[in-house]
Scaffold this motif. Structure first.
Motif, mmCIF file in Angstrom:
data_model
loop_
_atom_site.group_PDB
_atom_site.id
_atom_site.type_symbol
_atom_site.label_atom_id
_atom_site.label_comp_id
_atom_site.label_asym_id
_atom_site.label_seq_id
_atom_site.Cartn_x
_atom_site.Cartn_y
_atom_site.Cartn_z
ATOM 1 N N GLN A 12 0.828 -1.210 0.000
ATOM 2 C CA GLN A 12 0.000 0.000 0.000
ATOM 3 C C GLN A 12 0.860 1.258 0.000
ATOM 4 O O GLN A 12 0.531 2.253 -0.661
ATOM 5 N N GLN A 15 2.124 1.759 -3.527
ATOM 6 C CA GLN A 15 1.054 2.286 -4.384
ATOM 7 C C GLN A 15 0.872 3.784 -4.185
ATOM 8 O O GLN A 15 0.705 4.537 -5.153
ATOM 9 N N ASN A 54 -7.740 5.754 -11.216
ATOM 10 C CA ASN A 54 -7.900 4.336 -10.875
ATOM 11 C C ASN A 54 -6.616 3.583 -11.156
ATOM 12 O O ASN A 54 -5.643 4.127 -11.643
ATOM 13 N N LYS A 56 -4.479 -0.392 -10.013
ATOM 14 C CA LYS A 56 -3.860 -1.089 -8.884
ATOM 15 C C LYS A 56 -2.352 -0.932 -8.863
ATOM 16 O O LYS A 56 -1.684 -1.342 -7.927
ATOM 17 N N LEU A 58 -0.116 -2.560 -10.558
ATOM 18 C CA LEU A 58 0.514 -3.866 -10.445
ATOM 19 C C LEU A 58 1.945 -3.862 -10.961
ATOM 20 O O LEU A 58 2.848 -4.432 -10.323
ATOM 21 N N LYS A 356 -3.499 -11.338 -5.194
ATOM 22 C CA LYS A 356 -4.060 -10.142 -5.829
ATOM 23 C C LYS A 356 -4.244 -10.311 -7.329
ATOM 24 O O LYS A 356 -5.161 -9.735 -7.918
ATOM 25 N N ARG A 360 -8.523 -11.787 -8.060
ATOM 26 C CA ARG A 360 -9.075 -10.434 -8.144
ATOM 27 C C ARG A 360 -10.504 -10.448 -8.668
ATOM 28 O O ARG A 360 -10.947 -11.401 -9.323
#
Length: 362
Positions: A12, A15, A54, A56, A58, A356, A360
């Motif tokens: 997190q 990110q 938006n 993730k 990745l 993840k 998902r």
């Protein structure tokens, strides 16, 4: 439990750092063209919103994990460099929506459709659809150019940039190859599991997991150490990347539109000949086979048509077969991870990333 929490917390944190770097970089990099015209200012705004609202992250996360796999720490310059991978992904998504003629992305109007609608609203001259496609191609290209710029301006030393660029170049070439194989597959009458898996590897798997891991490793290691690390990451990344794409294929047919941000059964309307479809295709005969073949690529499929196709595909055993493949590929990734010689924190983070990418919802 504490270790798992630490790994989740670190992911997190990465990110958040990636989001901050992307925001700062885009504001700075796009500033020189902001005042050219109102239209260019709109382009800047659309690219920023598409990138920042938006995602993730990745690819940057996998690259960052590789970078911390020996020391558990990562520098600001390294964070900025791995963040550039998100801009490659932005380019791929925008162009993919053009290729697939997809009206939505992440629950919002896709870029090419947004520009098509603006052309119509402004009663512009010429083809609104062509204007939308042309604008999206250029905005996707802009994201790809900015990815290069972000790496160059990351603050990394020249040797690290040179090592990382070899991976970066390979990743983009492989992505193009996978995208071409994907569009070519749609021209063929019969679906093939083997071809679908190769597309899964090159279109999504390698550039989502394996190459970002290689990229991150190149930021911190060199010589034999780098070769060993990248080899280990390949053993982990290839099966996990395939499982990631197979999960995407399942979501493309059976996913909830409220979660995926795409209409239910979108892959069916786009005519995607994925491994899921190949399994079903090989099991069907007669009218059922004709119904599937006639339905693939039909943009006018109703919700009831989609539901009927979902039931048909599930009854062939295709869904359970693909789920079993995902499970087996996930086991391969777990095995490779267990023998990787990296820090406990990095190993824990890669364990979390398996879940993840394969469990998902979107």
């Amino acid at each position: 439990m504490a270790q798992n929490y630490l790994g989740t917390e670190k992911i997190q944190e990465i990110q958040k750092l990636v989001n901050l770097e992307l925001k700062d970089f885009l504001n700075s990099a796009l500033a020189p063209i902001e005042n050219i015209s109102l239209e260019i200012a709109q382009v800047n705004s659309d690219l920023k919103n598409f990138t920042l609202e938006n995602g993730k992250r990745l690819r940057p996360v996998f690259a960052a994990i590789a970078a911390i796999s020996y020391s558990d720490s990562i520098s600001k310059a390294q964070i900025k460099a791995v963040s550039a991978l998100e801009l490659v992904h932005v380019c791929a998504l925008i162009h993919d929506d053009v290729i697939d003629q997809s009206d939505s992305r992440r629950g919002k109007t896709s870029i090419h459709k947004a520009y098509e609608f603006r052309h119509q609203e402004n009663k512009g001259n010429g083809s609104a659809a062509n204007y939308g496609v042309s604008a999206a191609i250029l905005i996707g290209d802009l994201a790809l150019v900015l990815a290069d710029q972000m790496i160059n301006e990351s603050g990394l030393d020249l040797e690290a940039i040179s090592r990382a660029r070899k991976v970066f170049d390979a990743m983009r070439v492989e992505l193009m190859a996978g995208q071409f194989l994907d569009i070519h597959e749609q021209t063929l009458v019969k679906a093939s599991k083997e071809r679908a898996l190769k597309i899964a590897e090159y279109k999504s798997g390698k550039y989502t997991i394996e190459r970002p891991l290689h990229f991150g490793a190149a930021l911190v290691a060199q010589g034999k150490k780098l070769e060993e690390l990248q080899h280990g990451f390949t053993q982990y990344g290839i099966p996990l990347g395939q499982a990631f794409q197979l999960r995407d294929d399942v979501l493309g047919v059976f996913g909830d539109s409220k979660v995926t941000g795409k209409p239910a059964g979108d892959d069916l309307r786009e005519g995607k000949k994925t491994a899921l479809i190949a399994f079903a295709h090989n099991q069907l005969t007669g009218g059922a086979l004709k119904f599937l073949e006639d339905s693939l690529g039909n943009k006018n499929l109703s919700e009831s048509d989609i539901q009927e196709l979902q039931t048909l595909i599930e009854k062939t055993g295709a869904l359970s077969n693909v789920e079993n493949m995902i499970l087996e590929l996930t086991k391969q990734a777990h095995f490779a991870l267990n023998i990787l010689e990296i820090t406990p924190l990095a190993k824990e983070m890669l364990e979390i990333m398996i879940s993840k990418t394969t469990k998902r919802d979107s």
